[in-house]
Design a protein around this motif. Structure first.
Motif, PDB file in Angstrom:
ATOM      1  N   LYS A 129      -0.741   8.823  13.366  1.00 23.52           N
ATOM      2  CA  LYS A 129      -1.370   8.884  12.036  1.00 23.52           C
ATOM      3  C   LYS A 129      -0.752   7.907  11.034  1.00 23.52           C
ATOM      4  O   LYS A 129      -1.352   7.616   9.993  1.00 23.52           O
ATOM      5  N   GLY A 186      -7.777   8.326   5.935  1.00 23.57           N
ATOM      6  CA  GLY A 186      -6.610   7.455   6.156  1.00 23.57           C
ATOM      7  C   GLY A 186      -6.912   5.985   5.865  1.00 23.57           C
ATOM      8  O   GLY A 186      -6.105   5.104   6.162  1.00 23.57           O
ATOM      9  N   ASP A 244      -4.860   2.332   4.234  1.00 27.73           N
ATOM     10  CA  ASP A 244      -4.131   1.294   4.990  1.00 27.73           C
ATOM     11  C   ASP A 244      -5.074   0.118   5.239  1.00 27.73           C
ATOM     12  O   ASP A 244      -4.704  -1.046   5.130  1.00 27.73           O
ATOM     13  N   LYS A 268       0.857  -1.198   0.000  1.00 30.14           N
ATOM     14  CA  LYS A 268       0.000   0.000   0.000  1.00 30.14           C
ATOM     15  C   LYS A 268       0.891   1.247   0.000  1.00 30.14           C
ATOM     16  O   LYS A 268       1.796   1.361   0.833  1.00 30.14           O
TER      17      LYS A 268
END
Ligand code: ADP
Ligand code: ASP
Ligand code: MG
Length: 480
Positions: free
Chosen positions: A269, A211, A214, A7
């Motif tokens: 993060k 986010g 992931d 990723k």
């Protein structure tokens, strides 16, 4: 088959140079006999800019929204031109980029008339970031001799219909991976997919939350039983704290699933909080690696990390929190009273981070959000309520704090100059968290980092590449 999910985050695909670097990293894995599935984020800042387009359109600023979208169109056009030299392939890619932006502009025009931005429309608008980046990157890989194919993640990542934070439907994702991804791998191709985006069973576009790429990587890795899930980003791995706050933060070489999950949940993060779950279920190691420094060994997240001589592995900080104090004389211990408080948070679908109680009061912390006045209104029917924003939660994580005498004293001595509002030691016994004023957060993290990472265990931390600490009076940099 040694299948690996790779990723790449926004900064790893921010421009043609970064995408070329990414292509070399993937080519390296193929040359080493691996079968990669590549998951990419939108180019850096594109998601924020798409949200800004949506916000502008929904307040009636049609011109502003279209101007922003036109800038994004040029950025994608220019990147595609820099990546794809073959004139025919370049023309095909440019045509598809134009089609995508024409469709986006139609939505923005409609929104500027309707003036109501629903979560569903917001997901549709932000999905363009990953749709565009993944199609462009698949073509760029082909230009570099990688046998790659674009797979639309919305046909694979099936979710429920909670727009903006959709829950993946694991069994369906597994079926779709076998149907839509596995055959490409068997044919020797490298599938390239957008992270973050999915669709509900009716085919309506959803997203997994900010986010979330992931999480996509981990879901695909879990479904295809990958041998590893690699999260490529812009730092050398999970660091002892956010390197933007402490430039002398150290790379953590190895960390447990449990520790990484706590860190991610409490604000580091570098990893989306849900990433660990699919990996834990199948016991698949997760590696956090730096696409700008690909030879660095990064951080390995595994089920059982070795013993560490230092008590903590990492300090996370989460900002933009609110403390809500609920005060009710003598009622607190009444049967069902806490339930009635939590029911109110449940009704407003507002997750709670931390709770502490005294004889007459309950304090909870939540992400600052626009539902707070309504929540306070409901709570005020059963108690006195006050809430205060601009708080930060500092979370110190390490399995080796279990049974360490005097650890709290060391923590609070290090930040004795800071006003601590709430303290919690999680039931998992691997984290210590406390709430402070947001404006104190960075200084507190620096003080704690200096106190706990002076003599780090070299088996766990990369002490050789330590950078100098920031001078004490350096102006602070925001961490999100
Ligand atoms: P990506 O776009 O690759 O997903 P993110 O911006 O989401 O990258 O995450 C990487 C950033 O996370 C780093 O640049 C760093 O500033 C921040 N970060 C916060 N806490 C940590 C930590 N403990 N270790 C490493 N990075 C951290
Ligand atoms: N592009 C999405 C975001 O910025 C998802 C991701 O990058 O992980 O939140
Ligand atoms: Mg990220």
């Amino acid at each position: 088959m040694s299948l690996v999910v790779m990723k790449f985050g926004g900064t790893s695909v921010e421009d043609a140079t970064a995408i070329n670097r990414t292509a070399s990293i993937v080519a390296g894995r193929v040359a080493a006999g691996k079968r990669p599935v590549v998951v990419v984020s939108a180019m850096s800042k594109v998601t924020d800019q798409l949200l800004a387009c949506a916000a502008a359109a929904s307040r009636g600023d049609r011109t502003g929204a279209l101007a922003l979208s036109s800038r994004l169109r040029s950025r994608h056009r220019d990147t595609a031109a820099a990546l794809v030299q073959n004139p025919k392939n370049c023309a095909t890619l440019q045509t598809s980029i134009e089609h995508e932006f024409d469709a986006l502009d139609e939505i923005l025009r409609g929104l500027a008339v309707i003036l109501e931005l629903t979560p569903r429309i917001s997901d549709l608008i932000v999905s363009y970031g990953e749709r565009l980046s993944s199609a462009m990157i698949a073509q760029a890989f082909r230009e570099r001799g990688l046998n790659s194919v674009h797979v639309d993640s919305r046909e694979v990542i099936l979710t429920d219909s909670q727009f903006q934070k959709a829950i993946p439907l694991d069994a369906l994702i597994e079926e779709r991976c076998l149907l839509k991804v596995r055959p490409h791998l068997d044919a020797g191709l490298v599938p390239v997919m957008g992270g973050f985006i999915g669709s509900n069973e009716a085919g309506i576009t959803t997203t997994l939350g900010r986010g979330g790429s992931d999480f996509t990587g981990a879901l695909i890795g879990g479904a295809l039983r990958a041998e590893a899930i690699e999260i490529w980003t812009d730092v050398n791995g999970i660091m002892t704290t956010d390197p933007r706050i402490c430039p002398d933060a150290l790379r953590v070489k190895v960390i447990s699933f449990e520790e990484a999950a706590e860190l991610a949940y409490f604000g580091a993060k570098v990893l989306h909080p849900a990433t660990i779950l699919p990996a834990v279920r199948r016991n698949i190691p997760v590696l956090v690696l730096n696409s700008r420094n690909p030879t660095n060994e990064g951080t390995r997240i595994i089920s059982l990390a070795p013993h560490c001589k230092s008590p903590f592995k990492c300090i996370a900080v989460k900002k933009k929190l609110t403390i809500i104090d609920v005060v009710a004389s003598r009622l607190l211990m009444t049967h069902g009273y806490l339930k009635s408080i939590f029911d109110i948070f449940d009704k407003h679908q507002c997750p709670i981070d931390m709770v502490s109680t005294s004889e007459v009061s309950v304090s909870v912390t939540v992400d600052s959000n626009d539902k707070l006045p309504a929540i306070a209104d409901d709570l005020s029917k059963i108690a006195d309520v006050k809430y205060e924003g601009q708080k930060a939660l500092v979370c110190m994580v390490g399995e080796d704090i279990r049974g360490q005498m005097g650890i709290s004293a060391r923590v609070f001595t290090a930040i004795k100059h800071v006003n601590v509002r709430m303290i919690s030691q999680g039931a998992s016994e691997i984290n210590m968290s406390f709430m402070i004023e947001e404006e104190d957060a960075e200084e507190a993290v620096r003080s704690l980092h200096a106190a706990f990472f002076q003599n780090p265990d070299p088996a766990i931390f990369d002490i050789e590449n330590r950078l100098p600490a920031a001078p004490p009076l350096t102006p602070s940099t925001p961490s999100s």
